[in-house]
Design a protein around this motif. Structure first.
Motif, PDB file in Angstrom:
ATOM      1  N   VAL A 240      80.639  50.834  22.001  1.00  0.00           N
ATOM      2  CA  VAL A 240      79.835  51.780  21.224  1.00  0.00           C
ATOM      3  C   VAL A 240      78.371  51.408  21.488  1.00  0.00           C
ATOM      4  O   VAL A 240      77.951  50.295  21.172  1.00  0.00           O
TER       5      VAL A 240
ATOM      6  N   GLY B 264      79.823  55.021  15.438  1.00  0.00           N
ATOM      7  CA  GLY B 264      81.046  55.273  16.183  1.00  0.00           C
ATOM      8  C   GLY B 264      82.083  54.208  15.922  1.00  0.00           C
ATOM      9  O   GLY B 264      81.892  53.288  15.126  1.00  0.00           O
TER      10      GLY B 264
ATOM     11  N   GLY C 298      75.204  48.130  16.881  1.00  0.00           N
ATOM     12  CA  GLY C 298      75.529  47.933  18.281  1.00  0.00           C
ATOM     13  C   GLY C 298      75.015  46.580  18.781  1.00  0.00           C
ATOM     14  O   GLY C 298      74.175  45.958  18.134  1.00  0.00           O
TER      15      GLY C 298
ATOM     16  N   GLN D 193      81.327  50.833  13.647  1.00  0.00           N
ATOM     17  CA  GLN D 193      79.874  50.679  13.787  1.00  0.00           C
ATOM     18  C   GLN D 193      79.188  51.778  12.990  1.00  0.00           C
ATOM     19  O   GLN D 193      79.088  52.920  13.422  1.00  0.00           O
TER      20      GLN D 193
END
Length: 550
Positions: free
Chosen positions: A492, A498, A477, A256
């Protein structure tokens, strides 16, 4: 006369509170229905949100009750898709699109209430009428006008481990079936012991052509049989899943990057994107990942045209010995259309070689393409901003991508963004041999609205329906890895960079839902067809006798 009796006798106020309040309960059954970041376990509200709607009555005739169903739907869906008003990509048409779509979705509860009352006046059991109508209309909404199954009632139970056991048997429709069954049962009990809570049947006048008692008993028997099939199937699936011997596992990573893709693809943007995803992929390799999944269209270019950029990504696979699913635009030259663009996912093996690709088939209307853009809707082509309004073309066929790794091979079934809303796409890929499902999506255009949170819950049902691990990579996300029972192994959060790395097991066994499909919906539609034919026959008889339609 008490105040409670007074408001119950004030029909307009009573219906306003029941319809509006019921719609509010339905919307709050889902996670994060507004911008306020509320993500709470409100699934229990799906068991009571229809009770107020069933209690609506209008002495003016059942032909007028549809308007209260429309109000219910307008509140229910208005709250569920209010995020459309805050989407920068739709500015300044967001509020108008929100109003039009909400009115369209509100027609479904309006139709439900109108025909529900028509059925119960023919002595069709209220529970049976409610279940078949609601489920049939939700199923139609899944397909009509390309389909928009947002906020289908069954998705409210994505956190309920017990009810998710029904998903491998009847899919999300089985969860909706249970929800409506409980709602109707609660209403019947209330109406039995509290006459003031009765709906339109309190105003009923007996009409000719009512079904015989044995037909009513058959309906109850049919409901019981369907319920037994689902419960027995759920037990069977549970036993089967406990006996599964998983093939060798693979550690997979979802990346991500949290990069806004709605900007020019200049050198600075390309360098930043490569820097972010190289960092994330390197971290995944350190954690022994054999596969890294990019979000939808995260590659900063056209993969099959800009070969120098593609070579950089191929080099990462070869250097770090990691396979990648790279989501990118694809360009082709067509004799008829000129340039055609596809929303494509490429599979690179651990040597950087292309092992296959698959393109998005189910495109978002007015987001990725404009329906009838060459005729009736030519004037709105500018809504689709990509490639000068040309938008994307749909992929021609589903493909399963085979990824080699140290333990053997894994068949990957890829769903791109909007496709994850539709159960049929995931089950079709599973029947084709997919052992792991992958969802790639770009939800940055939703902004900081509730949509990314709500969008993520669809993947949990796709996992449970097909008993497959799901790797969901979202640009900003919510990225998740989900096990075959629909449980999140890691998340995440929204608007953070992340990665997730988890051990996944390829699954080859087909669930009952994967094999049988939407069997429960087809049963409901069959019963509804019989009901509507009976209603038409009764109406024609009533007209011939000189009566007036209700």
């Amino acid at each position: 006369m008490t105040s409670s009796t007074t408001w119950m006798q004030n029909i307009p106020l009573r219906n306003l509170l029941l319809s509006g309040g019921g719609g509010l309960l339905a919307a709050l059954a889902f996670p994060n229905p507004l911008w306020i970041g509320l993500d709470w376990p409100g699934g229990f509200l799906a068991f009571i949100c229809l009770v107020p709607l069933l209690a609506v009555r209008d002495p003016g005739g059942m032909g007028k009750t549809w308007r209260w169903g429309f109000l219910y739907g307008f509140v229910y869906f208005g709250i569920s898709i209010v995020w459309m008003c805050g989407m920068e990509s739709m500015h300044p048409l967001g509020p108008l699109a929100f109003f039009i779509l909400t009115c369209y979705l509100a027609l479904y509860p309006a139709v439900f209430l109108r025909f529900y009352h028509a059925l119960i006046l023919r002595r069709v059991p209220r529970v049976s009428a409610a279940v078949t109508l609601w489920l049939g209309l939700e199923f139609i909404r899944n397909y009509f006008l390309t389909g928009f199954p947002w906020a289908v009632l069954g998705y409210a139970h994505h956190q309920n481990a017990w009810l998710m056991g029904i998903a491998p048997v009847a899919g999300v429709w089985g969860l909706s079936f249970i929800s409506v069954l409980v709602n109707a049962g609660i209403y019947v009990l209330l109406a039995q012991f509290l006459p003031a809570c009765r709906g339109q049947e309190a105003c009923a006048v007996e009409i000719p052509g009512m079904p015989a008692d044995w037909k009513m008993h058959m309906r109850w028997l049919g409901l019981a049989v369907v319920l037994i099939i689902m419960l027995a199937g759920a037990f069977y699936e549970y036993r089967q899943s406990r006996g599964v011997h998983d093939p060798p596992s693979c550690r997979a990573a979802v990346l991500q990057g949290n990069i806004n893709q709605d900007q020019n693809w200049d050198e600075a943007y390309v360098n930043n994107t490569f820097s972010v995803y190289a960092t994330l992929l390197k971290q995944a390799v350190v954690q022994n990942a054999c596969l890294g999944v990019w979000p939808e269209t995260a590659f900063p270019g056209v993969f099959n045209v800009e070969h120098s950029l593609a070579a950089v990504v191929r080099g990462w696979s070869k250097e770090w010995k990691v396979a990648q699913l790279v989501a990118s635009d694809e360009m082709k030259i067509s004799k008829k259309e000129g340039y055609e663009y596809y929303n494509t996912v490429y599979l690179l093996d651990q040597e950087g070689k292309n092992r296959g690709r698959t393109s998005k088939i189910h495109l978002v209307p007015f987001g990725e393409y404009v329906p009838l853009k060459d005729s009736l809707l030519a004037f709105v082509h500018k809504i689709v901003k990509r490639y000068g309004g040309a938008g994307f073309s749909p992929g021609r066929e589903r493909r399963v991508l085979q990824m080699p790794y140290a333990g053997g091979k894994i068949n990957l079934g890829v769903l791109v963004c909007f496709e994850s809303l539709f159960p049929g796409h995931a089950s079709a890929l599973s029947r084709m041999g997919s052992e792991v499902l992958v969802v790639v999506t770009n939800d940055t255009w939703f902004g900081t609205t509730a949509a990314p949170t709500m969008h993520a819950i669809f993947s949990a049902l796709r996992a449970a329906e097909n008993a497959r691990f799901v790797l969901r990579a979202a640009t900003s996300g919510v990225s998740v890895i989900i096990d075959p029972r629909g449980r999140r192994l890691g998340t995440v959060p929204l608007n953070q960079m992340g990665l997730l790395v988890e051990e996944i097991h390829p699954r080859q066994r087909l669930t009952l839902y994967t094999r049988w499909g939407n069997w429960i919906c087809w049963i409901c539609l069959f019963v509804l067809c019989l009901d509507f034919m009976a209603l038409l026959k009764t109406w024609l008889q009533f007209r011939r006798r000189g009566g007036r339609s209700a």
